[in-house]
Design an enzyme around this catalytic site. Sequence first.
Site, PDB file in Angstrom:
ATOM      1  N   ASP A 127      12.168  45.256  -8.299  1.00 27.16           N
ATOM      2  CA  ASP A 127      12.971  46.199  -7.515  1.00 27.16           C
ATOM      3  C   ASP A 127      13.907  46.963  -8.440  1.00 27.16           C
ATOM      4  O   ASP A 127      14.503  46.382  -9.357  1.00 27.16           O
ATOM      5  CB  ASP A 127      13.753  45.451  -6.437  1.00 27.16           C
ATOM      6  CG  ASP A 127      12.809  44.839  -5.411  1.00 27.16           C
ATOM      7  OD1 ASP A 127      11.830  45.514  -5.052  1.00 27.16           O
ATOM      8  OD2 ASP A 127      13.039  43.689  -4.998  1.00 27.16           O
ATOM      9  N   GLY A 181      19.738  48.299  -6.296  1.00 28.86           N
ATOM     10  CA  GLY A 181      20.834  47.381  -5.947  1.00 28.86           C
ATOM     11  C   GLY A 181      20.546  46.543  -4.716  1.00 28.86           C
ATOM     12  O   GLY A 181      21.368  46.450  -3.818  1.00 28.86           O
ATOM     13  N   ASP A 230      21.753  41.032   0.552  1.00 31.78           N
ATOM     14  CA  ASP A 230      20.492  41.652   0.156  1.00 31.78           C
ATOM     15  C   ASP A 230      19.922  42.420   1.345  1.00 31.78           C
ATOM     16  O   ASP A 230      19.910  41.906   2.455  1.00 31.78           O
ATOM     17  CB  ASP A 230      19.520  40.519  -0.243  1.00 31.78           C
ATOM     18  CG  ASP A 230      18.384  40.985  -1.114  1.00 31.78           C
ATOM     19  OD1 ASP A 230      17.819  42.048  -0.821  1.00 31.78           O
ATOM     20  OD2 ASP A 230      18.060  40.275  -2.079  1.00 31.78           O
ATOM     21  N   ARG A 249      16.829  44.165   0.869  1.00 32.82           N
ATOM     22  CA  ARG A 249      15.519  44.612   0.416  1.00 32.82           C
ATOM     23  C   ARG A 249      14.432  44.287   1.417  1.00 32.82           C
ATOM     24  O   ARG A 249      13.429  44.946   1.510  1.00 32.82           O
ATOM     25  CB  ARG A 249      15.164  43.950  -0.917  1.00 32.82           C
ATOM     26  CG  ARG A 249      15.751  44.670  -2.073  1.00 32.82           C
ATOM     27  CD  ARG A 249      15.438  43.942  -3.339  1.00 32.82           C
ATOM     28  NE  ARG A 249      16.147  42.663  -3.425  1.00 32.82           N
ATOM     29  CZ  ARG A 249      15.952  41.790  -4.389  1.00 32.82           C
ATOM     30  NH1 ARG A 249      15.052  42.022  -5.318  1.00 32.82           N
ATOM     31  NH2 ARG A 249      16.655  40.677  -4.435  1.00 32.82           N
ATOM     32  N   LYS A 274      10.533  37.011  -2.452  1.00 29.22           N
ATOM     33  CA  LYS A 274       9.238  37.630  -2.772  1.00 29.22           C
ATOM     34  C   LYS A 274       8.109  36.620  -2.555  1.00 29.22           C
ATOM     35  O   LYS A 274       7.081  36.934  -1.952  1.00 29.22           O
ATOM     36  CB  LYS A 274       9.219  38.104  -4.233  1.00 29.22           C
ATOM     37  CG  LYS A 274      10.139  39.285  -4.515  1.00 29.22           C
ATOM     38  CD  LYS A 274      10.134  39.625  -6.010  1.00 29.22           C
ATOM     39  CE  LYS A 274      11.217  40.600  -6.379  1.00 29.22           C
ATOM     40  NZ  LYS A 274      11.415  40.706  -7.832  1.00 29.22           N
TER      41      LYS A 274
HETATM   42  N1  LIG Z   1      23.919  44.799  -5.024  1.00 26.79           N
HETATM   43  C1  LIG Z   1      23.614  44.291  -6.209  1.00 26.79           C
HETATM   44  N2  LIG Z   1      22.353  44.418  -6.619  1.00 26.79           N
HETATM   45  C2  LIG Z   1      22.014  43.899  -7.790  1.00 26.79           C
HETATM   46  C3  LIG Z   1      22.938  43.227  -8.613  1.00 26.79           C
HETATM   47  N3  LIG Z   1      22.278  42.819  -9.728  1.00 26.79           N
HETATM   48  C4  LIG Z   1      20.999  43.225  -9.589  1.00 26.79           C
HETATM   49  N4  LIG Z   1      20.829  43.888  -8.426  1.00 26.79           N
HETATM   50  C5  LIG Z   1      19.627  44.433  -7.796  1.00 26.79           C
HETATM   51  O1  LIG Z   1      18.805  43.340  -7.463  1.00 26.79           O
HETATM   52  C6  LIG Z   1      17.460  43.715  -7.550  1.00 26.79           C
HETATM   53  C7  LIG Z   1      16.808  42.819  -8.555  1.00 26.79           C
HETATM   54  O2  LIG Z   1      15.490  42.897  -8.334  1.00 26.79           O
HETATM   55  P1  LIG Z   1      14.387  42.150  -9.180  1.00 26.79           P
HETATM   56  O3  LIG Z   1      14.563  42.469 -10.631  1.00 26.79           O
HETATM   57  O4  LIG Z   1      13.117  42.496  -8.539  1.00 26.79           O
HETATM   58  O5  LIG Z   1      14.796  40.626  -9.096  1.00 26.79           O
HETATM   59  P2  LIG Z   1      14.859  39.551  -7.941  1.00 26.79           P
HETATM   60  O6  LIG Z   1      14.327  40.027  -6.667  1.00 26.79           O
HETATM   61  O7  LIG Z   1      16.236  39.023  -7.877  1.00 26.79           O
HETATM   62  O8  LIG Z   1      13.924  38.377  -8.451  1.00 26.79           O
HETATM   63  P3  LIG Z   1      13.037  38.137  -9.725  1.00 26.79           P
HETATM   64  O9  LIG Z   1      11.684  38.581  -9.335  1.00 26.79           O
HETATM   65  O10 LIG Z   1      13.124  36.689  -9.983  1.00 26.79           O
HETATM   66  O11 LIG Z   1      13.619  38.958 -10.842  1.00 26.79           O
HETATM   67  C8  LIG Z   1      17.426  45.172  -7.940  1.00 26.79           C
HETATM   68  O12 LIG Z   1      17.296  45.960  -6.774  1.00 26.79           O
HETATM   69  C9  LIG Z   1      18.768  45.350  -8.612  1.00 26.79           C
HETATM   70  O13 LIG Z   1      19.235  46.694  -8.567  1.00 26.79           O
HETATM   71  C10 LIG Z   1      24.278  43.101  -8.137  1.00 26.79           C
HETATM   72  O14 LIG Z   1      25.135  42.517  -8.786  1.00 26.79           O
HETATM   73  N5  LIG Z   1      24.547  43.649  -6.938  1.00 26.79           N
END
Ligand SMILES: Nc1nc2c(ncn2[C@@H]2O[C@H](COP(=O)(O)OP(=O)(O)OP(=O)(O)O)[C@@H](O)[C@H]2O)c(=O)[nH]1
Length: 520
Positions: free
Chosen positions: A346, A391, A428, A430, A457
Amino acid sequence: MTTGMEEIRDALKVISQSQTQLLTAIDSVSRRVSDLETHRASDTNGHHGHHGHHGHGHGHGQANGTSTPLGAGYTKTPPLLPVDAGTQSPVPPASPESKSGAFTSRIILTTYPKQIGINPLPMDWGAEDPLKRGPVTVSRAPSTIRRRNAIGAHGGSYSIYYALAVASKELDADHKPDFTNTEPAVNIGPFPQWADKKKIVAMDPWGHLVPSLYKQVMEKENVDLRPTIAITRAHMKLPELEESVRSGRLVPDGKVCLNEFGELAVTKFAVEPVWYLPGVAERFGIDEGTLRRSLFEHTGGMYPELITRGDIKVFMPPIGGLTVYCFGDPAKMSDPSSKLALRIHDECNGSDVFGSDICTCRPYLIYGIEEAVKEAQNGGSGVVIYFRKEGRALGEVTKYLVYNARKRGEDRASEYFKRTEDVAGVKDMRFQALMPDILHWLGITKIDRMLSMSNMKHDAIVGQGIPIHERVELPESWIPADSRVEIDAKITAGYFTTGHRMTAEELKAVQGRIWEDIDH
Ligand SMILES: Nc1nc2c(ncn2[C@@H]2O[C@H](COP(=O)(O)OP(=O)(O)OP(=O)(O)O)[C@@H](O)[C@H]2O)c(=O)[nH]1
Ligand SMILES: [Zn+2]
């Protein structure tokens, strides 16, 4: 005394009855006016629709305040009179020349299933034969507006730029796309999943073939149809992959990894969202009426047909789409005898593009690409899917607010999700529920190596009947120091790990850089 109360009660009853009568009257006037207006517009455009024929719709969900299916949590509000009907309009009048061609002669604020001239092209979502299924038809061009079987607009979030381009006369609204040589760079499917209403509800499985499949429909019916998927081939170059080659982790093979600079050959699929509303509602375990009402309300009332056109089941939401990056032979993605490595990612612009070290996004993305390439080189298939859900779909503004709140506090892993919840109300947005559609569309039936630690996921994919054989976490050495807070908080919240899951006490001790450390 009692008599006085009764009199008041009686008077109130009369008032409430007259109010209901008034609302019914307003509603019937509004519908009558709207019919007249469409009739006039169709006269002007020389198109005479069929009376009384409305495709396969059931005609519920009309603009009558009492018959609209209202979802839970919403109050009934009086129907509004369409303001375009009379002589005055609250909208500044468009200049006379802007009316030529680009728009219908009157502003059509909304439509109704039983309205004269409304004659949607057939749309049988999930039908196996694409011609029987029918083309997603959403354009409001004068030639197409009465044939629409979808609400919203093409382009996802870019539909607003389209509007600006037309308004500022940069774009001729009559422009007919020339699709010569735009056809997909590789063939894909069709797979049985494409005809399964339970499996694909958030994209048009025929979206890449619109210009060829529906050529005759476009010509015969004079409708404006556009693809929602495009497939191309490219080379890509990432500085980290040059390092992967240098360190020996990646070996150039001239096919997938082309040279010592770590340049890669890739097939890319861009996909715009197209929602089949009953299917989307089902995924979220809510009723269609609630979904429609919430979409209507929380887009500033942008799509009144969500309420007035219960017969139209398809919606093109103003949101970002996704891109599939496929390494190796695309045919292997759907081959059950080939191994598949997959990263679902994401969007995190700050890290993915600009290298912020507060999270593990770019490292996981690069790791995902590297592992995908290796799987393809081993004779399997490697896929990275990039979703525009910045985010956690809360957006970058919310994200930065949370960063500030974290860094002005003590930025402890134990407080990580709470800070987001304090600001956004949720941690979240998403909603991975719609994410597996793309896997079904690619013909994927199992995942050998899932490059993700996310339980959301994982559960969404497995819940859609696609087994995951192995989960692969981001190796410790790839985790930037300041993003320990995030990763440890995620693991404690249920993210996959083969390592140590911290106790609440231990989590308190994990701390990121604080304000004083950044503020210089
Ligand atoms: N609101 C917010 N969003 C964050 C923050 N840190 C990361 N993100 C968002 O979290 C999402 C991370 O998505 P991925 O990299 O797919 O990771 P994940 O779904 O947590 O899981 P993995 O597949 O294990 O990496 C992205 O949309 C980022 O922009 C935060 O501190 N606050
Ligand atoms: Zn990030």
